[in-house]
Design a protein around this motif. Structure first.
Motif, mmCIF file in Angstrom:
data_model
loop_
_atom_site.group_PDB
_atom_site.id
_atom_site.type_symbol
_atom_site.label_atom_id
_atom_site.label_comp_id
_atom_site.label_asym_id
_atom_site.label_seq_id
_atom_site.Cartn_x
_atom_site.Cartn_y
_atom_site.Cartn_z
ATOM 1 N N VAL A 136 -1.855 -3.584 4.180
ATOM 2 C CA VAL A 136 -2.437 -4.337 3.063
ATOM 3 C C VAL A 136 -1.461 -4.368 1.893
ATOM 4 O O VAL A 136 -1.267 -5.405 1.248
ATOM 5 N N ASN A 137 -0.833 -3.245 1.610
ATOM 6 C CA ASN A 137 0.141 -3.189 0.524
ATOM 7 C C ASN A 137 1.294 -4.155 0.769
ATOM 8 O O ASN A 137 1.699 -4.908 -0.133
ATOM 9 N N ALA A 138 1.840 -4.154 1.987
ATOM 10 C CA ALA A 138 2.958 -5.039 2.305
ATOM 11 C C ALA A 138 2.565 -6.502 2.138
ATOM 12 O O ALA A 138 3.334 -7.314 1.622
ATOM 13 N N ALA A 139 1.348 -6.839 2.559
ATOM 14 C CA ALA A 139 0.876 -8.217 2.432
ATOM 15 C C ALA A 139 0.701 -8.599 0.963
ATOM 16 O O ALA A 139 0.996 -9.728 0.568
ATOM 17 N N CYS A 140 0.224 -7.664 0.145
ATOM 18 C CA CYS A 140 0.049 -7.928 -1.285
ATOM 19 C C CYS A 140 1.392 -8.113 -1.977
ATOM 20 O O CYS A 140 1.538 -8.995 -2.835
ATOM 21 N N VAL A 141 2.369 -7.309 -1.628
ATOM 22 C CA VAL A 141 3.707 -7.449 -2.213
ATOM 23 C C VAL A 141 4.293 -8.804 -1.836
ATOM 24 O O VAL A 141 4.842 -9.523 -2.684
ATOM 25 N N ALA A 142 4.178 -9.177 -0.560
ATOM 26 C CA ALA A 142 4.753 -10.444 -0.088
ATOM 27 C C ALA A 142 4.101 -11.646 -0.763
ATOM 28 O O ALA A 142 4.775 -12.632 -1.081
ATOM 29 N N ALA A 143 2.779 -11.573 -0.994
ATOM 30 C CA ALA A 143 2.055 -12.707 -1.566
ATOM 31 C C ALA A 143 1.988 -12.660 -3.085
ATOM 32 O O ALA A 143 1.518 -13.618 -3.706
ATOM 33 N N GLY A 144 2.422 -11.549 -3.683
ATOM 34 C CA GLY A 144 2.335 -11.417 -5.134
ATOM 35 C C GLY A 144 0.912 -11.295 -5.624
ATOM 36 O O GLY A 144 0.527 -11.911 -6.622
ATOM 37 N N ARG A 145 0.104 -10.480 -4.932
ATOM 38 C CA ARG A 145 -1.294 -10.280 -5.311
ATOM 39 C C ARG A 145 -1.508 -8.830 -5.757
ATOM 40 O O ARG A 145 -1.002 -7.887 -5.130
ATOM 41 N N PRO A 167 7.354 -6.232 -13.387
ATOM 42 C CA PRO A 167 8.576 -5.530 -12.978
ATOM 43 C C PRO A 167 8.471 -4.018 -13.031
ATOM 44 O O PRO A 167 9.191 -3.321 -12.315
ATOM 45 N N GLU A 168 7.565 -3.494 -13.866
ATOM 46 C CA GLU A 168 7.450 -2.043 -13.992
ATOM 47 C C GLU A 168 6.511 -1.415 -12.963
ATOM 48 O O GLU A 168 6.438 -0.191 -12.835
ATOM 49 N N SER A 169 5.787 -2.251 -12.217
ATOM 50 C CA SER A 169 4.752 -1.717 -11.335
ATOM 51 C C SER A 169 5.309 -1.220 -10.009
ATOM 52 O O SER A 169 6.056 -1.932 -9.328
ATOM 53 N N PRO A 170 4.933 -0.014 -9.598
ATOM 54 C CA PRO A 170 5.249 0.435 -8.242
ATOM 55 C C PRO A 170 4.309 -0.244 -7.250
ATOM 56 O O PRO A 170 3.364 -0.929 -7.641
ATOM 57 N N CYS A 171 4.575 -0.077 -5.978
ATOM 58 C CA CYS A 171 3.624 -0.481 -4.946
ATOM 59 C C CYS A 171 3.093 0.790 -4.276
ATOM 60 O O CYS A 171 3.522 1.905 -4.584
ATOM 61 N N TYR A 172 2.157 0.611 -3.361
ATOM 62 C CA TYR A 172 1.555 1.762 -2.685
ATOM 63 C C TYR A 172 2.620 2.602 -1.964
ATOM 64 O O TYR A 172 2.578 3.833 -1.970
ATOM 65 N N HIS A 173 3.597 1.922 -1.373
ATOM 66 C CA HIS A 173 4.628 2.640 -0.616
ATOM 67 C C HIS A 173 5.532 3.461 -1.531
ATOM 68 O O HIS A 173 6.029 4.526 -1.137
ATOM 69 N N CYS A 174 5.742 2.985 -2.762
ATOM 70 C CA CYS A 174 6.528 3.765 -3.728
ATOM 71 C C CYS A 174 5.906 5.137 -3.940
ATOM 72 O O CYS A 174 6.618 6.141 -4.108
ATOM 73 N N LYS A 238 6.047 5.979 -11.043
ATOM 74 C CA LYS A 238 7.175 5.087 -11.288
ATOM 75 C C LYS A 238 7.522 4.294 -10.038
ATOM 76 O O LYS A 238 7.321 4.752 -8.908
ATOM 77 N N ARG A 239 8.050 3.134 -10.256
ATOM 78 C CA ARG A 239 8.522 2.301 -9.156
ATOM 79 C C ARG A 239 9.758 2.928 -8.524
ATOM 80 O O ARG A 239 10.629 3.439 -9.220
ATOM 81 N N ASP A 240 9.831 2.887 -7.198
ATOM 82 C CA ASP A 240 11.008 3.372 -6.476
ATOM 83 C C ASP A 240 11.969 2.202 -6.299
ATOM 84 O O ASP A 240 11.678 1.256 -5.560
ATOM 85 N N PRO A 241 13.117 2.213 -6.987
ATOM 86 C CA PRO A 241 14.047 1.070 -6.886
ATOM 87 C C PRO A 241 14.599 0.872 -5.482
ATOM 88 O O PRO A 241 15.112 -0.205 -5.169
ATOM 89 N N ALA A 242 14.469 1.897 -4.626
ATOM 90 C CA ALA A 242 14.945 1.775 -3.249
ATOM 91 C C ALA A 242 13.790 1.619 -2.264
ATOM 92 O O ALA A 242 13.978 1.796 -1.053
ATOM 93 N N CYS A 243 12.610 1.275 -2.754
ATOM 94 C CA CYS A 243 11.430 1.163 -1.888
ATOM 95 C C CYS A 243 11.665 0.121 -0.793
ATOM 96 O O CYS A 243 12.121 -0.998 -1.069
ATOM 97 N N ARG A 249 11.492 -7.616 -3.762
ATOM 98 C CA ARG A 249 10.724 -8.487 -4.653
ATOM 99 C C ARG A 249 11.167 -8.299 -6.105
ATOM 100 O O ARG A 249 11.295 -9.245 -6.865
ATOM 101 N N HIS A 250 11.397 -7.042 -6.476
ATOM 102 C CA HIS A 250 11.806 -6.760 -7.842
ATOM 103 C C HIS A 250 13.271 -7.167 -8.080
ATOM 104 O O HIS A 250 13.701 -7.302 -9.232
#
Length: 251
Positions: A136-145, A167-174, A238-243, A249-250
Motif C-alpha cells: 500500500v505504501n509503495a502504491a501511495c508513493v507512486a500515485a502521490g497519495r 519534500p520533508e515527508s518520509p514514507c512507511y518504508h523510511c 525523518k525521511r531516508d534519502p536512500a529509501c 520521487r523526492h
C-alpha cells in the motif's frame, strides 16, 4: 452544493470554523480507500461515512468470523460468514445514504492496488500484516497519495501520516524498512477492542483533516499509544534519502 438535509445532518461539524461550508463540500467531494475492514477499518469507516465523505472505497477479501466481533464494530452477529465488504456496505449505507460505496471484495494485486489508490484522494491502511502495508505504501508513493497508517496489538497502538508530495515527508518504508520476520498478529498476541477503536478513530480524524484542509496532519511524526498506562508519546520521523521506495520521487 449541500442539500438542506445534508446541512442539518452535518450541522455540528459545519459549525466549526475549521470546517465550515467550504470544508464540508471538500469532504463531500472526497474519495477515501480503506484497506481492511477489521478493528481499525471499522471505526474509521463509520466516522468517515458519518462525516459525509462523498465516496468510500472498501477493500477486504475476508469474511466475518465470530472472533472478530469483540473489536470489529462495523459488523454484528448476523454478519458472521458473510463478506466483510458486504457487511460494511450494509451498515454504512444505513448510517449515511449520501455516501457512495465502491467495493473491492478480492485481494488487491499490484495492478488493482495501483488503480484503486490512484482513484482516491486519501488512503487508510487498516490492514494487519507487513506485506500489505509495504504494498500500500509503495502504491501511495507512486500515485502521490497521502497514506494514513495505523496499527495496534496487545495494548499498544501507533499512528502516522505519510505524504510524499511534501519534500520533508518520509514514507512507511523510511520508518520500518523491511519489517520483522517475527511479526505477530492479533490472533496470536491478542488486542483490546477500545485500543483499535482509538487508533481507527484517529485515522479517520487525520483523513478528514487532509480532505477538508485544516489542522496539522501527523506528517513526520509517529504517535505511540500506551493503552495500559493511558499515555501518548510522539516521535519525530525523518525521511531516508536512500529509501528504496520514495528516494526517486523526492529526487
Amino acid at each position: 452544493m449541500l442539500s438542506d438535509e445534508e446541512l442539518l445532518r452535518y450541522s455540528r461539524q459545519v459549525l466549526l470554523s475549521q470546517v465550515d461550508i467550504a470544508g464540508q463540500l471538500r469532504l463531500k467531494q472526497g474519495r477515501v480507500l480503506l484497506v481492511g475492514l477489521g478493528g481499525l477499518g471499522s471505526p474509521a469507516a463509520l466516522y468517515l461515512a458519518a462525516a459525509g465523505v462523498g465516496e468510500l472505497h472498501l477493500a477486504d477479501f475476508d469474511t466475518v468470523d465470530l472472533t472478530n466481533l469483540q473489536r470489529q464494530v462495523l459488523h454484528d452477529s448476523t454478519s458472521v460468514g458473510s463478506s466483510k465488504v458486504d457487511s460494511a456496505s450494509s451498515r454504512l449505507q444505513a448510517l449515511n445514504p449520501h455516501v457512495r460505496l465502491v467495493a473491492h471484495r478480492q485481494a488487491l494485486d499490484s495492478d488493482s492496488l495501483a488503480a484503486a489508490v490512484a482513484g482516491v484522494d486519501v488512503v487508510l491502511d487498516c490492514s494487519d500484516n507487513f506485506n500489505t502495508r509495504e504494498a500500500v505504501n509503495a502504491a501511495c508513493v507512486a500515485a502521490g497519495r497521502p497514506l494514513v497508517s495505523g496499527a495496534a496489538i496487545r495494548l499498544e497502538g501507533q499512528l502516522s501520516v505519510f505524504d510524499t508530495r511534501r519534500p520533508e515527508s518520509p514514507c512507511y518504508h523510511c520508518l520500518y524498512g523491511h519489517g520483522s520476520e517475527a511479526e505477530l498478529t492479533c490472533s496470536e498476541a491478542g488486542v483490546l477492542g477500545p485500543l483499535v477503536g482509538l487508533v481507527g478513530s484517529l485515522q479517520a480524524l487525520e483523513a478528514l483533516k487532509l480532505l477538508a484542509g485544516f489542522g496539522e496532519p501527523l506528517i513526520g511524526r509517529l504517535l505511540l499509544i500506551d493503552g495500559l498506562g493511558t499515555r501518548l508519546r510522539e516521535l519525530r520521523v525523518k525521511r531516508d534519502p536512500a529509501c528504496a521506495v520514495c528516494a526517486e520521487r523526492h529526487g
